[in-house]
Design an enzyme around this catalytic site. Structure first.
Site, PDB file in Angstrom:
ATOM      1  N   GLN A   1       0.381  -1.143  -0.085  1.00 34.92           N
ATOM      2  CA  GLN A   1      -0.359  -0.368  -0.201  1.00 34.92           C
ATOM      3  C   GLN A   1       0.490   1.369   0.311  1.00 34.92           C
ATOM      4  O   GLN A   1       1.691   1.248   0.819  1.00 34.92           O
ATOM      5  CB  GLN A   1      -0.772  -0.017   1.207  1.00 34.92           C
ATOM      6  CG  GLN A   1      -2.364   0.941   1.260  1.00 34.92           C
ATOM      7  CD  GLN A   1      -3.011   0.259   1.932  1.00 34.92           C
ATOM      8  OE1 GLN A   1      -3.182  -0.699   2.368  1.00 34.92           O
ATOM      9  NE2 GLN A   1      -3.879   1.546   2.118  1.00 34.92           N
TER      10      GLN A   1
ATOM     11  N   SER B   1       3.580  -6.577   2.956  1.00 33.42           N
ATOM     12  CA  SER B   1       2.951  -6.756   3.470  1.00 33.42           C
ATOM     13  C   SER B   1       1.042  -7.096   2.710  1.00 33.42           C
ATOM     14  O   SER B   1       1.213  -8.271   2.262  1.00 33.42           O
ATOM     15  CB  SER B   1       2.503  -5.145   3.540  1.00 33.42           C
ATOM     16  OG  SER B   1       0.539  -5.192   4.082  1.00 33.42           O
ATOM     17  N   LEU B   2       0.416  -6.070   1.393  1.00 31.15           N
ATOM     18  CA  LEU B   2      -0.783  -6.868   1.198  1.00 31.15           C
ATOM     19  C   LEU B   2       0.273  -7.081  -0.135  1.00 31.15           C
ATOM     20  O   LEU B   2      -0.323  -8.434  -1.056  1.00 31.15           O
ATOM     21  CB  LEU B   2      -1.448  -6.035   0.731  1.00 31.15           C
ATOM     22  CG  LEU B   2      -1.469  -4.831  -0.602  1.00 31.15           C
ATOM     23  CD1 LEU B   2      -1.651  -5.517  -2.043  1.00 31.15           C
ATOM     24  CD2 LEU B   2      -1.718  -3.379  -0.146  1.00 31.15           C
TER      25      LEU B   2
ATOM     26  N   ARG C   1      -9.582  -7.662   4.538  1.00 29.29           N
ATOM     27  CA  ARG C   1      -8.173  -7.555   5.043  1.00 29.29           C
ATOM     28  C   ARG C   1      -8.459  -5.512   5.195  1.00 29.29           C
ATOM     29  O   ARG C   1      -8.504  -5.126   6.682  1.00 29.29           O
ATOM     30  CB  ARG C   1      -7.273  -8.121   4.109  1.00 29.29           C
ATOM     31  CG  ARG C   1      -5.680  -7.358   5.052  1.00 29.29           C
ATOM     32  CD  ARG C   1      -5.121  -8.114   4.234  1.00 29.29           C
ATOM     33  NE  ARG C   1      -3.361  -8.047   4.775  1.00 29.29           N
ATOM     34  CZ  ARG C   1      -2.715  -7.299   4.689  1.00 29.29           C
ATOM     35  NH1 ARG C   1      -2.485  -6.104   3.757  1.00 29.29           N
ATOM     36  NH2 ARG C   1      -1.487  -7.236   5.101  1.00 29.29           N
TER      37      ARG C   1
ATOM     38  N   HIS D   1      -0.666  -3.557  11.103  1.00 28.67           N
ATOM     39  CA  HIS D   1       1.156  -4.433  11.766  1.00 28.67           C
ATOM     40  C   HIS D   1       1.527  -3.782  12.936  1.00 28.67           C
ATOM     41  O   HIS D   1       2.480  -3.420  13.114  1.00 28.67           O
ATOM     42  CB  HIS D   1       2.148  -4.042  10.159  1.00 28.67           C
ATOM     43  CG  HIS D   1       2.045  -4.680   9.545  1.00 28.67           C
ATOM     44  ND1 HIS D   1       2.029  -5.731   8.700  1.00 28.67           N
ATOM     45  CD2 HIS D   1       1.838  -4.020   8.198  1.00 28.67           C
ATOM     46  CE1 HIS D   1       1.746  -5.711   7.556  1.00 28.67           C
ATOM     47  NE2 HIS D   1       1.582  -4.529   7.102  1.00 28.67           N
TER      48      HIS D   1
ATOM     49  N   GLN E   1       0.903 -11.741   9.887  1.00 21.83           N
ATOM     50  CA  GLN E   1       1.426 -10.709   9.659  1.00 21.83           C
ATOM     51  C   GLN E   1       0.588  -9.123  10.148  1.00 21.83           C
ATOM     52  O   GLN E   1       0.701  -8.085   9.363  1.00 21.83           O
ATOM     53  CB  GLN E   1       1.436 -10.779   7.829  1.00 21.83           C
ATOM     54  CG  GLN E   1       1.861  -9.756   7.221  1.00 21.83           C
ATOM     55  CD  GLN E   1       0.688  -9.724   5.919  1.00 21.83           C
ATOM     56  OE1 GLN E   1      -0.221  -9.411   5.704  1.00 21.83           O
ATOM     57  NE2 GLN E   1       1.746 -10.117   4.644  1.00 21.83           N
TER      58      GLN E   1
END
Length: 316
Positions: free
Chosen positions: A10, A95-96, A120, A209, A258
């Site tokens: 992102q 991440s994503l 998510r 996170h 995660q």
């Protein structure tokens, strides 16, 4: 040459992403159409035309970035002869971007990846009331120094403990902390007295996170239990492990962890380089990860592959 494909997270989204590729390549158009159908939304129009403020919403940006990455991959496979399992040693995503990597490796279907990322994004946004959480970048500190700052920042007034966790270890002296707004603001103030070159609050919609995301982690656990995960055909370097994974049970556990855990990007890149990778390709939108790789793994190359010209320049 040993290659790794890496997938952005992102912040790399931009209005117009994927548009030129879709105009030039039927394989890209097919990816965008499948994602639109999976979500019941014309996400591709939002990607191509905006508005930016709507595209930036977490629930839109996450599946959009994945779609852009897989569109590039499908063009490379159908028109440029790429065989991922033959030609690439590792895949990894920030991440994503880990969902993009898993879709690329065949562990997740494209439609499931889109739906999971939509969920998510929504779950992360709902986990913490708007404005009560924050994130900050501590520039010029290594992860050990940043962790010490975060630990001290957790101690609020009257000894009350708040949340301030290391969210991203991006490498090259770039560490992001995440937690309650007051604790993150304390971390910024502390870092400036601990040798940080800069410490800046980030314009984000939620504190990703960190332990505040626990409700979102539980939502993802339930969603992932209902999805058909397959063994990855290329090892996936896991964010929270900084080690490769390929089996469905390990993948499921890592994706849940995660949500609240640290993205160990510096260690992921270093591990791939130590395993012999000397060429990294950032698949999709933007060049953020390419810049980080060049500062983490000296002697390797890092090349963005997202525009039609970049795709055409890709060679095996």
């Amino acid at each position: 040459m040993s290659r790794a494909f890496i997938f952005p997270g992102q912040g790399s989204q931009a209005v117009g992403m994927g548009s030129a590729l879709a105009q030039d390549h039927a394989a890209a158009r097919a990816v965008f159409a499948e994602v639109d159908e999976a979500l019941g939304q014309n996400l591709s129009r939002l990607m191509f035309e905006g508005p930016a403020e709507e595209l930036t919403l977490t629930a839109n940006a996450q599946p959009a970035l994945m779609a852009s990455s897989i569109a590039v991959l499908r063009v490379l496979e159908t028109e440029y002869g790429l065989d991922l399992s033959r030609d690439v040693a590792f895949v990894a995503g920030h991440s994503l971007g880990e969902y993009s990597a898993l879709a690329a490796a065949g562990s997740l279907s494209l439609s499931d990846a889109a739906r999971l990322l939509r969920l998510r994004g929504e779950a992360m946004q709902k986990a913490v009331p708007v404005g009560s959480g924050a994130m900050a970048a501590l520039l010029g500190l290594d992860v050990e120094a940043a962790s010490a700052v975060a630990a001290e920042a957790r101690q609020g007034e009257a000894g009350q403990s708040e949340v301030c966790d290391v969210a991203n270890d991006n490498g090259a002296g770039q560490v992001v902390v995440s937690g309650t707004r007051a604790a993150v603001e304390r971390a910024v103030a502390l870092a400036q007295g601990r040798g940080a070159k800069r410490a800046v609050m980030l314009n984000v919609s939620a504190p990703f996170h960190c332990s505040l995301m626990a409700p979102a982690a539980e939502a993802m656990r339930a969603a992932l239990d209902a999805v058909d995960l397959r063994p990855a055909r290329v090892p996936v370097m896991a964010n929270v492990l900084a080690a490769p994974m390929s089996e469905p049970a390990a993948i499921r556990d890592a994706l849940v962890a995660q949500v609240t855990g640290t993205v160990r990007w510096r260690e992921c890149v270093a591990a791939m380089a130590a395993s012999g990778v000397d060429a990294f390709y950032e698949i999709g939108t933007g060049k953020v990860l390419s810049g980080l790789v060049k500062r983490i793994a000296a002697g390797t190359s890092a090349t963005p592959v997202g525009t039609p010209a970049e795709v055409a320049a890709f060679t095996l």
